[in-house]
Design an enzyme around this catalytic site. Structure first.
Site: not given
Length: 716
Positions: A8, A104, A309
């Site tokens: 990303e 992501d 995350y």
């Protein structure tokens, strides 16, 4: 054959390339023997603009609404088109056997990759990298356990529905309001009900009428007790005479311990952080905005690889993580956390269902530290402070519960009863992790609170039936208070409670409301502006309702899990869009800008509005079609006025930039040249005449100025 890996961001691509051995750096990718790693720059592809369906939509016109394209089109974003072209060129290579989506691991990341794949017409197989941290080990493990791309088709469908719903509702209602009221009024599927929550509180405050009340407090040796009329009474007395009568009755009387009760209580450890609670805690304890927390957290995750995350809505861990927890504890056993962590490392970590519960984890587990070595000195102050919250919360998970004895006592003097309570801590438990700090900031209370409620205090040893002497009796006058305005932490809590947005989008929604001058921050409180107050009155009631938006969010979640109907959802969105645009068209209310100034637009003579911008306050024409704007406070140049020697202001007009002295009204062009010729001489003569006529210069000063200007003409 090789695999093409799509990340990303460039920073993530760089780390993936390093771990995968892709050492050949090219303009748009890294290349190795097995993999080629390329990257997006966030979104490279987005939904097409209205004018790309029909050129007539370049002009905003109420009669053209609603805009409901049969099929939503995609376009490459102009700002990042160079990177898209690089990816498209890579996708034409014949030596790729598959594509690995490494954006992501969430709804938005899936959309980033799939839209790129759609526009480059990727037809080969693809798989998904789904990891929760950026450590080397997590990356290697993730590539060894790639998921079939088809497993995430429902997540992609949910992301598309969310994007198209936001486009249809946000664009149509915003254009309708803007055209109808000739003002920049923005509405949206999530931002409008969020504004509605703030306005509901504002109405409560406006409608609140403060009333006086009184409390009676009895003071004894080392503690105080508050009068109550009965059990469960809050102690407030609404009649001053009654309060004074109570105080008079008890003076000189002995008090008897009527009831004494001691209860052992426990306070369990707080759960690990999800994103929303971390944003709330960081706001309350560190003063961070939600957006600031997200940015700092992303650096801890992506750059330093110290946390897992961040965009998660779960506060629990999964069973497969249990073997890694001790390693994580060992990695954070440094600096201020060494003694706390080593205390746990002497034995096995206590794992309970309260901490580890697969059924309560959706896409990602809670935010906790990784196994990465921690160099605290390499972190910025704000990174250290946020990391400290995460680490202490993680350590606290494995400490014992906090245990304390709570004693409540009822003291009587005749028929008057006074209540007190006290607490004695038996075992600090997890609160030891926080030392002298509060374990967590108190929640923002929507309650006025019972001011007479006796706070927890240290009580002396008491026995039932014991008689104690009164030291003093106090009557205190207080007033009821309106509910407080929401802090950013409290607003995030309300958004979560009403299922508005996701953990990943709530900070951006708040920033969007701030950026459109719809709300403002006042002393860490979120307050609707005059524009926001009017906007909520002009928007259709249904769009203001958190319940409707929450139902949409639940349906998007069902679609992501394969249990929802994508087509039915979008049909409902289109139907609502038509209804709301028609309702705006029928509305007869007026909009009056709250920030009009006495200044007039030099282009169309309409009043200028003062708005906040990144560069400070700006004056903008109230007619949106005019487009004129300038700084509210002109910048000062280094030029000095030849008359008063003060610094001159910089302005820009039809003839270009010019410097102007506010006191003297002296004007000088700032086109890089001093000017010359006939026009320059005429301008100078006009200035002399203006100064002579309007500023009442003395004859000697006027003569000197004329002589100076004449000398300039001679030199030329």
């Amino acid at each position: 054959m090789k695999a093409l890996v799509l990340a990303e961001k460039p920073s993530v691509a760089k780390e993936l390339a390093r771990v995968l051995g892709c050492n050949q750096k090219q303009k748009h990718h890294y290349e190795g023997n097995q993999y080629v790693v390329t990257w997006a720059l966030g979104h490279l592809v987005t939904l097409a603009e209205p004018e790309e369906y029909d050129s007539k939509y370049k002009t905003w016109n109420l009669d053209d609404l609603p805009l409901l394209p049969e099929k939503m089109s995609l376009k490459v974003m102009k700002e990042t088109s160079h990177q898209f072209r690089g990816i498209a060129q890579l996708c034409k290579r014949q030596d790729f056997k598959e594509l690995i989506i490494a954006t992501d691991a969430g709804r938005e990341g899936e959309l980033v990759a799939r839209w790129i794949m759609e526009l480059v017409k990727w037809r080969k197989p693809y798989r998904r990298l789904w990891i929760s941290s950026q450590t080397d080990k997590a990356i290697r493990d993730g590539f060894n356990q790639l998921k079939p791309g088809k497993d995430y088709d429902n997540l992609y469908a949910s992301a598309v529905c969310r994007a198209e719903a936001d486009w249809l509702i946000g664009l149509n209602v915003t254009r309708a309001l803007t055209c109808k009221y000739n003002a920049q009024l923005a509405a949206g599927r999530v931002q409008t009900p969020t504004l509605g929550i703030l306005m509901d509180r504002e109405r409560e405050i406006d409608g609140f009428q403060s009333q006086p009340y009184w409390t009676v407090t009895a003071g004894f040796d080392g503690f105080e007790a508050g009068w109550r009329e009965r059990d469960n009474h809050d102690g407030r007395i609404w009649d001053q005479n009654k309060a004074e009568q109570v105080a008079a009755r008890i003076k000189g009387k002995a008090f008897r311990v009527d009831k004494l009760k001691t209860t052992e209580k426990t306070e369990p450890q707080p759960l690990a952080y999800d994103l929303t609670e971390l944003q709330r805690d960081a706001n309350k304890r560190l003063g961070f905005s939600a957006k600031q927390t997200s940015s700092v957290l992303q650096r801890l995750y992506e750059q330093h690889k110290l946390v897992t995350y961040p965009r998660t809505d779960s506060k629990h861990l999964t069973t497969d993580m249990v073997p890694t927890l001790k390693g994580r504890m060992e990695s954070i056993a440094v600096g201020p956390y060494a003694a706390l962590a080593k205390k746990l490392l002497r034995g096995a970590l206590p794992i309970s269902k309260r901490i580890v519960d697969d059924s309560k984890v959706s896409d990602h587990h809670a935010i906790i530290p990784t196994e990465q070595y921690v160099n605290i000195g390499a972190l910025t102050p704000e990174e250290r402070r946020l990391y400290d919250l995460i680490v202490r919360r993680f350590i606290a998970l494995f400490y014992p519960v906090c245990r304390y004895d709570e004693t409540s006592v009822i003291l009587k003097a005749g028929d008057d009863a006074f209540y007190a309570r006290g607490r004695i801590q038996r075992e600090a438990g997890w609160k030891e992790v926080y030392g002298s700090q509060a374990a967590a900031a108190d929640e923002d209370s929507d309650d006025e609170g019972a001011a007479a409620e006796s706070p927890a205090q240290l009580l002396p040893a008491l026995t039932s039936g014991q008689t104690i002497a009164l030291r003093h009796a106090k009557v205190k006058e207080l007033r009821t208070q309106p509910p407080p305005r929401y802090s950013e932490a409290a607003l995030l809590g309300q958004m979560e409670k009403n299922n508005l947005g996701t953990p990943a989008t709530r900070a951006d929604i708040i920033e969007k409301l701030l950026g459109t001058d719809t709300i403002e921050r006042r002393m860490n409180r979120m307050v609707p502006t005059g524009k926001g107050k009017q906007l909520i009155e002009l928007v259709v009631d249904e769009l203001c309702s958190p319940e409707l938006t929450a139902e949409w969010e639940r349906e998007l979640e069902r679609i992501a899990k394969g249990r929802g109907d994508r087509n039915k959802f979008m049909a409902g969105i289109r139907s609502q869009t038509v209804n709301w645009v028609q309702e705006v068209k029928r509305e007869t209310k007026e909009y009056k800008p709250h920030n009009l100034t006495h200044s007039r637009c030099p282009e169309c003579s309409k009043p200028l509005m003062e708005v906040n911008s990144k560069r400070g306050k700006t004056l903008v024409c109230s007619d949106r079609e005019c487009g004129y704007r300038r700084a509210a406070q002109p910048a000062l140049s280094n030029k000095r006025c030849p008359q008063c020697r003060k610094k001159m202001e910089i302005h820009e007009g039809k003839a270009g930039k010019y410097a102007q002295c506010r006191p003297c009204n002296f004007v000088e062009k700032l086109d890089g040249k001093q000017g010359g010729g006939k026009d320059a001489r005429k301008q100078q003569q006009r200035m002399v005449q203006q100064f002579s006529d309007n500023v009442s210069l003395t004859s000697s000063l006027g003569d000197a100025l004329k002589a100076a200007l004449g000398k300039q003409d001679g030199d030329k």
